[in-house]
Design a protein around this motif. Structure first.
Motif, PDB file in Angstrom:
ATOM      1  N   LEU A 299      -0.190  19.150  -2.582  1.00 15.53           N
ATOM      2  CA  LEU A 299      -1.186  19.385  -1.532  1.00 15.53           C
ATOM      3  C   LEU A 299      -2.312  18.353  -1.582  1.00 15.53           C
ATOM      4  O   LEU A 299      -2.766  17.866  -0.542  1.00 15.53           O
ATOM      5  CB  LEU A 299      -1.752  20.800  -1.648  1.00 15.53           C
ATOM      6  N   VAL A 300      -2.754  18.018  -2.778  1.00 16.52           N
ATOM      7  CA  VAL A 300      -3.807  17.000  -2.917  1.00 16.52           C
ATOM      8  C   VAL A 300      -3.297  15.655  -2.411  1.00 16.52           C
ATOM      9  O   VAL A 300      -3.998  14.959  -1.653  1.00 16.52           O
ATOM     10  CB  VAL A 300      -4.288  16.900  -4.378  1.00 16.52           C
ATOM     11  N   LEU A 301      -2.079  15.281  -2.808  1.00 12.33           N
ATOM     12  CA  LEU A 301      -1.516  14.006  -2.349  1.00 12.33           C
ATOM     13  C   LEU A 301      -1.330  13.998  -0.836  1.00 12.33           C
ATOM     14  O   LEU A 301      -1.502  12.969  -0.189  1.00 12.33           O
ATOM     15  CB  LEU A 301      -0.186  13.719  -3.052  1.00 12.33           C
ATOM     16  N   TRP A 302      -0.991  15.135  -0.253  1.00 12.77           N
ATOM     17  CA  TRP A 302      -0.810  15.255   1.190  1.00 12.77           C
ATOM     18  C   TRP A 302      -2.093  14.871   1.925  1.00 12.77           C
ATOM     19  O   TRP A 302      -2.078  14.188   2.941  1.00 12.77           O
ATOM     20  CB  TRP A 302      -0.402  16.673   1.514  1.00 12.77           C
ATOM     21  N   PHE A 303      -3.227  15.286   1.394  1.00 12.26           N
ATOM     22  CA  PHE A 303      -4.501  14.991   2.051  1.00 12.26           C
ATOM     23  C   PHE A 303      -5.100  13.643   1.650  1.00 12.26           C
ATOM     24  O   PHE A 303      -5.886  13.071   2.405  1.00 12.26           O
ATOM     25  CB  PHE A 303      -5.504  16.112   1.783  1.00 12.26           C
ATOM     26  N   VAL A 304      -4.723  13.121   0.479  1.00 16.89           N
ATOM     27  CA  VAL A 304      -5.302  11.866  -0.011  1.00 16.89           C
ATOM     28  C   VAL A 304      -4.550  10.635   0.496  1.00 16.89           C
ATOM     29  O   VAL A 304      -5.160   9.633   0.871  1.00 16.89           O
ATOM     30  CB  VAL A 304      -5.343  11.872  -1.566  1.00 16.89           C
ATOM     31  N   ILE A 305      -3.224  10.707   0.530  1.00 15.87           N
ATOM     32  CA  ILE A 305      -2.414   9.558   0.948  1.00 15.87           C
ATOM     33  C   ILE A 305      -2.367   9.513   2.479  1.00 15.87           C
ATOM     34  O   ILE A 305      -1.939  10.480   3.101  1.00 15.87           O
ATOM     35  CB  ILE A 305      -0.990   9.637   0.380  1.00 15.87           C
TER      36      ILE A 305
ATOM     37  N   ALA B 262      10.390  15.447   4.373  1.00 11.49           N
ATOM     38  CA  ALA B 262      10.925  16.802   4.419  1.00 11.49           C
ATOM     39  C   ALA B 262       9.808  17.767   4.807  1.00 11.49           C
ATOM     40  O   ALA B 262      10.003  18.643   5.632  1.00 11.49           O
ATOM     41  CB  ALA B 262      11.519  17.187   3.074  1.00 11.49           C
ATOM     42  N   ILE B 263       8.636  17.600   4.219  1.00 12.33           N
ATOM     43  CA  ILE B 263       7.482  18.439   4.555  1.00 12.33           C
ATOM     44  C   ILE B 263       6.374  17.564   5.126  1.00 12.33           C
ATOM     45  O   ILE B 263       6.089  17.620   6.303  1.00 12.33           O
ATOM     46  CB  ILE B 263       6.982  19.229   3.328  1.00 12.33           C
ATOM     47  N   ALA B 264       5.759  16.762   4.273  1.00 17.50           N
ATOM     48  CA  ALA B 264       4.639  15.945   4.725  1.00 17.50           C
ATOM     49  C   ALA B 264       4.860  14.453   4.514  1.00 17.50           C
ATOM     50  O   ALA B 264       4.013  13.660   4.874  1.00 17.50           O
ATOM     51  CB  ALA B 264       3.357  16.370   4.010  1.00 17.50           C
ATOM     52  N   GLY B 265       5.968  14.071   3.909  1.00 16.83           N
ATOM     53  CA  GLY B 265       6.251  12.660   3.681  1.00 16.83           C
ATOM     54  C   GLY B 265       5.702  12.106   2.388  1.00 16.83           C
ATOM     55  O   GLY B 265       5.738  10.903   2.168  1.00 16.83           O
ATOM     56  N   VAL B 266       5.185  12.976   1.508  1.00 17.56           N
ATOM     57  CA  VAL B 266       4.598  12.510   0.252  1.00 17.56           C
ATOM     58  C   VAL B 266       5.673  11.904  -0.651  1.00 17.56           C
ATOM     59  O   VAL B 266       5.539  10.767  -1.105  1.00 17.56           O
ATOM     60  CB  VAL B 266       3.856  13.654  -0.477  1.00 17.56           C
TER      61      VAL B 266
ATOM     62  N   LYS C  84       0.825  -1.196   0.000  1.00 17.52           N
ATOM     63  CA  LYS C  84       0.000   0.000   0.000  1.00 17.52           C
ATOM     64  C   LYS C  84       0.864   1.252   0.000  1.00 17.52           C
ATOM     65  O   LYS C  84       1.980   1.244   0.476  1.00 17.52           O
ATOM     66  CB  LYS C  84      -0.909   0.012   1.221  1.00 17.52           C
ATOM     67  N   LEU C  85       0.317   2.315  -0.514  1.00 10.45           N
ATOM     68  CA  LEU C  85       1.001   3.602  -0.564  1.00 10.45           C
ATOM     69  C   LEU C  85       0.647   4.409   0.675  1.00 10.45           C
ATOM     70  O   LEU C  85      -0.530   4.637   0.967  1.00 10.45           O
ATOM     71  CB  LEU C  85       0.594   4.366  -1.825  1.00 10.45           C
ATOM     72  N   TYR C  86       1.663   4.802   1.428  1.00 12.36           N
ATOM     73  CA  TYR C  86       1.502   5.636   2.613  1.00 12.36           C
ATOM     74  C   TYR C  86       2.486   6.788   2.553  1.00 12.36           C
ATOM     75  O   TYR C  86       3.544   6.672   1.941  1.00 12.36           O
ATOM     76  CB  TYR C  86       1.797   4.838   3.896  1.00 12.36           C
ATOM     77  N   ARG C  87       2.152   7.878   3.254  1.00 10.74           N
ATOM     78  CA  ARG C  87       3.125   8.945   3.452  1.00 10.74           C
ATOM     79  C   ARG C  87       4.148   8.455   4.463  1.00 10.74           C
ATOM     80  O   ARG C  87       3.805   7.816   5.447  1.00 10.74           O
ATOM     81  CB  ARG C  87       2.458  10.214   3.987  1.00 10.74           C
TER      82      ARG C  87
END
Length: 66
Positions: free
Chosen positions: A53-59, A13-17, A4-7
């Motif tokens: 930003l979208v990936l930060w909230f989706v992942i 560095a910022i959000a782990g994306v 699975k894909l996780y942050r």
């Protein structure tokens, strides 16, 4: 093989994306970050920032760090 894909909680560095994407793909996180920044700057930066930003909230964040 069903990973699975996780942050990332450890390689961020910022959000782990980018760290999470690199871990998922088996790539070097620093190279992925540099490539992402270059690609974002070449596309006038706004789309790259919006996608991040979208990936930060989706992942979701990794519940169990490896």
């Amino acid at each position: 093989m069903n990973k699975k894909l996780y942050r990332s909680t450890e390689n961020k560095a910022i959000a782990g994306v980018c760290g999470g994407l690199a871990e998922h793909l088996g790539w070097d996180a620093d190279r992925l970050r540099i490539g992402y920044v270059i690609l974002s700057l070449l596309s006038a930066a706004f789309p790259g920032l919006l996608v991040y930003l979208v990936l930060w909230f989706v992942i979701p964040e990794n519940p169990t760090p490896s």
